[in-house]
Motif scaffolding. Structure first.
Motif, PDB file in Angstrom:
ATOM      1  N   CYS A 101       0.816  -1.219   0.000  1.00 29.76           N
ATOM      2  CA  CYS A 101       0.000   0.000   0.000  1.00 29.76           C
ATOM      3  C   CYS A 101       0.848   1.266   0.000  1.00 29.76           C
ATOM      4  CB  CYS A 101      -0.938   0.012   1.205  1.00 29.76           C
ATOM      5  SG  CYS A 101      -2.088  -1.372   1.283  1.00 29.76           S
ATOM      6  N   HIS A 102       1.813   1.337   0.922  1.00 24.57           N
ATOM      7  CA  HIS A 102       2.579   2.576   1.063  1.00 24.57           C
ATOM      8  C   HIS A 102       3.661   2.732  -0.005  1.00 24.57           C
ATOM      9  CE1 HIS A 102       4.401   6.032   2.973  1.00 24.57           C
ATOM     10  NE2 HIS A 102       5.575   5.433   2.948  1.00 24.57           N
ATOM     11  N   ILE A 127      -7.309   1.943   2.124  1.00 19.51           N
ATOM     12  CA  ILE A 127      -7.486   3.292   1.562  1.00 19.51           C
ATOM     13  C   ILE A 127      -6.558   4.276   2.266  1.00 19.51           C
ATOM     14  CG2 ILE A 127      -9.109   5.219   1.393  1.00 19.51           C
ATOM     15  CD1 ILE A 127     -11.310   3.146   0.855  1.00 19.51           C
ATOM     16  N   ALA A 128      -6.455   4.156   3.605  1.00 17.56           N
ATOM     17  CA  ALA A 128      -5.561   5.047   4.365  1.00 17.56           C
ATOM     18  C   ALA A 128      -4.106   4.811   3.985  1.00 17.56           C
ATOM     19  CB  ALA A 128      -5.769   4.824   5.856  1.00 17.56           C
ATOM     20  N   SER A 138      -1.362   7.295   1.848  1.00 14.94           N
ATOM     21  CA  SER A 138      -0.029   7.686   2.315  1.00 14.94           C
ATOM     22  C   SER A 138       1.007   7.583   1.196  1.00 14.94           C
ATOM     23  CB  SER A 138       0.392   6.830   3.513  1.00 14.94           C
ATOM     24  OG  SER A 138       0.731   5.501   3.126  1.00 14.94           O
ATOM     25  N   PHE A 139       0.780   6.679   0.236  1.00 18.75           N
ATOM     26  CA  PHE A 139       1.673   6.567  -0.923  1.00 18.75           C
ATOM     27  C   PHE A 139       1.650   7.859  -1.730  1.00 18.75           C
ATOM     28  CE2 PHE A 139       1.633   5.926  -5.561  1.00 18.75           C
ATOM     29  CZ  PHE A 139       2.908   5.433  -5.773  1.00 18.75           C
ATOM     30  N   TYR A 140       0.454   8.361  -2.039  1.00 25.52           N
ATOM     31  CA  TYR A 140       0.331   9.575  -2.840  1.00 25.52           C
ATOM     32  C   TYR A 140       0.796  10.807  -2.059  1.00 25.52           C
ATOM     33  CZ  TYR A 140      -2.140   6.847  -6.335  1.00 25.52           C
ATOM     34  OH  TYR A 140      -2.455   5.926  -7.301  1.00 25.52           O
ATOM     35  N   THR A 167       3.723  15.758 -10.589  1.00 22.09           N
ATOM     36  CA  THR A 167       3.941  14.599  -9.708  1.00 22.09           C
ATOM     37  C   THR A 167       3.033  13.445 -10.097  1.00 22.09           C
ATOM     38  OG1 THR A 167       4.573  16.068  -7.891  1.00 22.09           O
ATOM     39  CG2 THR A 167       3.970  13.813  -7.319  1.00 22.09           C
ATOM     40  N   VAL A 168       1.769  13.760 -10.437  1.00 25.70           N
ATOM     41  CA  VAL A 168       0.845  12.715 -10.904  1.00 25.70           C
ATOM     42  C   VAL A 168       1.390  12.072 -12.174  1.00 25.70           C
ATOM     43  CG1 VAL A 168      -1.457  12.266 -11.840  1.00 25.70           C
ATOM     44  CG2 VAL A 168      -1.194  13.743  -9.837  1.00 25.70           C
TER      45      VAL A 168
END
Length: 481
Positions: A241-242, A334-335, A339-341, A357-358
């Motif tokens: 996730c992260h 989701i949380a 944190s990754f973005y 950045t996107v």
């Protein structure tokens, strides 16, 4: 949360029990007519030998095989019969994994997918409804009992050799590699600015980091890193996730289905690539006879390069992960993914802005995609793809997988998924032990006449396209006949 982790925080749902057979057999010693002789379990209540008796039944395979629907699921594990219908929705590995084995012997799949068997068995106990009749074989009659027994002996041997024990230093070295690449990309950007040359360089570093994160999360997702499941669970959230920005729970539910029934319609989601691609020998013929032509399948081996390779990660996996997180309300994921973005915007936002950045995130995913697509598909797409024939565990895995020749580069480039056969047979085994067990697996396959395929990596890449071209030819023959 994984099943083993849940159990570590839950009291055992049952006490120790001693099965005892009631006098429910006919005079000749056979079960009563319906094959359901009663078995009673005497359970200790509060540590005393009195009290509780739970009556079970003896079943034949014919009876068990009738309970193979989503609304009526029975499994056999070590000759015990379990009704998992109501439990399926709570299964940490997902409902579908259980449904894929409904009405079948799931002993080897159960052992393969769970690291802490003694703990999981306690959770199974309330679902126990009976056992196989004494005259029934331990597996369905279409399976080779000697092959099954030999494979289980091999697993016992590997357990004795500690092949399922992880070297934490090995995995932390790979984690360090990922973190160093991430930090190095930021330091280069900070020192040299955001010119095109620097952007290409940091994109390359981040791509390597993302690909190696894919392989590391794969290890952790299979509980092959830590002895304690809660640490695997937490680390899986961090890496998947992260570090990668994808849902760990989405990956679990999808990937575990692939492992229990690889290359089997419609149980393996990894081969659910229609109507964009037709793969295997049966799906193209089915589409052809029904005159289905969503796309010009004659050219699928060509648009594989333009669609599957560049878009697998940034489009298909990314959007599916987001969709599943939202629809199934995976709030923890989701949380973590958020944190990754947030990390990317904090790290690279001052240099590229929000929009830039996107673009950087999706450029890296775009560059990673061919790498992951080749590694994940080269060992499966060219292999046998079929409907479920309910073979034994070894045969099911061996016909759907192949290995890639070992070398230092191949091991690193594939995250040791070049040993796909060993990984599928023993999913919870740490990858640094695959090369040690490969000769034993190969010997067992030779003994039972099973083909153990090991090919060069470039040939494996080419076989993906060749298999797509072959499937397209089958579709054309059926479509234009």
């Amino acid at each position: 949360m994984r099943l083993e982790e849940k159990l570590e925080h839950t009291e055992s749902p049952v006490r120790r029990s001693q099965p005892c057979l009631h006098d429910t057999h006919q005079a000749n010693g056979k079960p009563r007519a319906n094959g359901k002789a009663e078995v009673c379990e005497q359970q200790e209540a509060n540590g005393k030998g009195d009290g509780l008796r739970k009556c079970l039944n003896l079943y034949t395979w014919q009876e068990i095989q009738r309970h193979n629907k989503e609304t009526d699921q029975w499994l056999v594990i070590d000759r015990k019969v379990y009704n998992v219908t109501d439990w399926a929705g709570k299964h940490p590995g997902g409902r579908r994994v259980l449904n894929h084995y409904a009405g079948e012997d799931a002993t080897d799949a159960f052992r393969a997918m769970h690291l802490h068997l003694s703990t999981v068995r306690l959770y199974l106990q309330p679902l126990l409804i009976g056992e196989l009749s004494p005259e029934e074989p331990s597996q369905e009659k279409n399976k080779n009992p000697q092959l099954v027994e030999d494979f289980r002996e091999l697993r016992k041997t590997l357990e004795t050799m500690n092949m399922f024990s992880a070297n934490l230093g090995f995995f932390f070295l790979h984690l360090a590699q990922i973190l160093v690449l991430e930090v190095l990309a930021w330091l280069i950007l900070r020192h040299f600015g955001s010119g095109w040359t620097v952007t290409i360089l940091i994109s390359f570093l981040l791509t390597v980091s993302q690909a190696q994160s894919s392989f590391l999360q794969h290890d952790i997702g299979h509980n092959s890193m830590f002895k304690k499941s809660k640490w695997n669970h937490l680390m899986h959230k961090f890496v998947m996730c992260h570090l990668k920005g994808l849902s760990a729970d989405w990956w679990n539910y999808r990937h575990f289905q692939h492992h229990v029934k690889p290359n089997i319609y419609p149980k393996d989601p990894d081969i659910d690539v229609g109507p964009l691609f037709l793969i295997g020998d049966t799906q193209p013929v089915k589409y052809g006879k029904k005159k289905i032509k969503y796309i010009d399948y004659e050219k699928q081996h060509l648009y594989f390069y333009m669609v599957a390779l560049p878009l697998l990660m940034p489009v298909y996996f990314n959007l599916q992960s987001m969709q599943v997180m939202y629809l199934r309300k995976y709030w923890a994921d989701i949380a973590w993914v958020s944190s990754f973005y947030i990390r990317y915007f904090i790290t690279f936002g001052p240099f590229y802005g929000i929009f830039g950045t996107v673009l950087l995130i999706y450029l890296v995913k775009f560059m990673e995609s061919p790498w992951i697509a080749y590694v994940t598909q080269m060992s499966h797409i060219p292999m046998k793809i079929s409907r479920d024939e309910n073979h034994d565990w070894l045969s099911t895995q061996i016909v759907a997988t192949c290995n890639i020749e070992q070398s230092f580069f191949n091991d690193w480039f594939t995250g040791h998924l070049n040993f796909q056969i060993e990984h599928h047979l023993f999913p919870t085994m740490p990858r640094h032990n695959y090369h040690k067990v490969a000769p034993l697996v190969k010997s067992l396959c030779a003994k039972h006449g099973l083909q153990y395929i090991n090919k060069p990596i470039l040939k494996a890449f080419g076989d993906i396209v060749r298999s797509l071209k072959k499937s397209a030819a089958l579709w054309m023959e059926a479509y234009y006949e």
